[in-house]
Design a protein around this motif. Sequence first.
Motif, mmCIF file in Angstrom:
data_model
loop_
_atom_site.group_PDB
_atom_site.id
_atom_site.type_symbol
_atom_site.label_atom_id
_atom_site.label_comp_id
_atom_site.label_asym_id
_atom_site.label_seq_id
_atom_site.Cartn_x
_atom_site.Cartn_y
_atom_site.Cartn_z
ATOM 1 N N THR A 60 -32.532 -110.528 -16.708
ATOM 2 C CA THR A 60 -31.263 -109.867 -16.327
ATOM 3 C C THR A 60 -31.105 -109.650 -14.532
ATOM 4 N N THR A 61 -31.821 -107.929 -14.107
ATOM 5 C CA THR A 61 -31.625 -107.651 -12.716
ATOM 6 C C THR A 61 -32.497 -108.262 -11.452
ATOM 7 N N LEU A 62 -33.249 -108.936 -11.986
ATOM 8 C CA LEU A 62 -33.690 -109.254 -11.510
ATOM 9 C C LEU A 62 -33.247 -110.829 -10.665
ATOM 10 N N VAL A 63 -33.014 -111.550 -11.756
ATOM 11 C CA VAL A 63 -32.128 -113.032 -11.822
ATOM 12 C C VAL A 63 -31.243 -112.751 -10.912
ATOM 13 N N SER A 64 -30.230 -111.394 -10.636
ATOM 14 C CA SER A 64 -28.960 -111.387 -9.867
ATOM 15 C C SER A 64 -29.796 -111.355 -8.810
ATOM 16 N N GLY B 111 -28.211 -113.974 -5.302
ATOM 17 C CA GLY B 111 -27.989 -112.810 -4.686
ATOM 18 C C GLY B 111 -28.426 -113.366 -3.450
ATOM 19 N N HIS B 112 -30.014 -113.747 -3.513
ATOM 20 C CA HIS B 112 -30.564 -114.096 -2.293
ATOM 21 C C HIS B 112 -30.302 -115.492 -1.869
ATOM 22 N N GLN B 113 -30.920 -116.012 -2.885
ATOM 23 C CA GLN B 113 -30.768 -117.821 -2.638
ATOM 24 C C GLN B 113 -30.338 -117.999 -2.932
ATOM 25 N N LEU B 114 -29.270 -118.513 -3.932
ATOM 26 C CA LEU B 114 -27.617 -118.959 -4.109
ATOM 27 C C LEU B 114 -26.882 -118.758 -3.441
ATOM 28 N N VAL B 115 -26.585 -117.599 -3.066
ATOM 29 C CA VAL B 115 -24.949 -116.812 -2.213
ATOM 30 C C VAL B 115 -25.315 -116.132 -1.111
ATOM 31 N N GLY B 116 -26.824 -116.147 -1.195
ATOM 32 C CA GLY B 116 -26.764 -115.795 -0.184
ATOM 33 C C GLY B 116 -26.227 -114.715 0.584
ATOM 34 N N LEU B 117 -26.895 -113.776 -0.176
ATOM 35 C CA LEU B 117 -25.675 -112.187 0.607
ATOM 36 C C LEU B 117 -27.097 -112.187 2.032
ATOM 37 N N ASP B 118 -26.558 -111.679 2.627
ATOM 38 C CA ASP B 118 -26.514 -111.362 4.443
ATOM 39 C C ASP B 118 -27.598 -109.612 3.868
ATOM 40 N N ALA B 119 -26.803 -109.079 2.900
ATOM 41 C CA ALA B 119 -27.612 -107.930 3.532
ATOM 42 C C ALA B 119 -28.905 -108.160 2.205
ATOM 43 N N PRO C 48 -35.783 -106.776 4.263
ATOM 44 C CA PRO C 48 -37.264 -106.904 3.578
ATOM 45 C C PRO C 48 -37.766 -106.683 1.977
ATOM 46 N N ALA C 49 -38.323 -107.579 2.123
ATOM 47 C CA ALA C 49 -38.516 -107.164 0.183
ATOM 48 C C ALA C 49 -39.112 -106.613 -0.416
#
Length: 86
Positions: free
Chosen positions: A37-41, A45-53, A58-59
Amino acid sequence: MAPACRTTARALRSGRRVSAALPGVEDAELRAALLVTTLVSVTIGHQLVGLDALRDTPADHIATLLRPALTSLTEPPQVNDRPSQL
């Protein structure tokens, strides 16, 4: 279904396989669920919500920051890490 949603669904289904990879670790199924669930979150945040941070970092830096938390879930707790009995 969006690619991120498919990835999320696969990750949630893989939780049992993750717990099987944690033999001898107390609460393996719970720890696996927390890992997944941490990785899913982060993915959401990255893909769906598009959080700038998350998008702008970098990954490998995100992995460096997450590593201690994820590692703590994959290792048996140290004696001094266990909650004290009151």
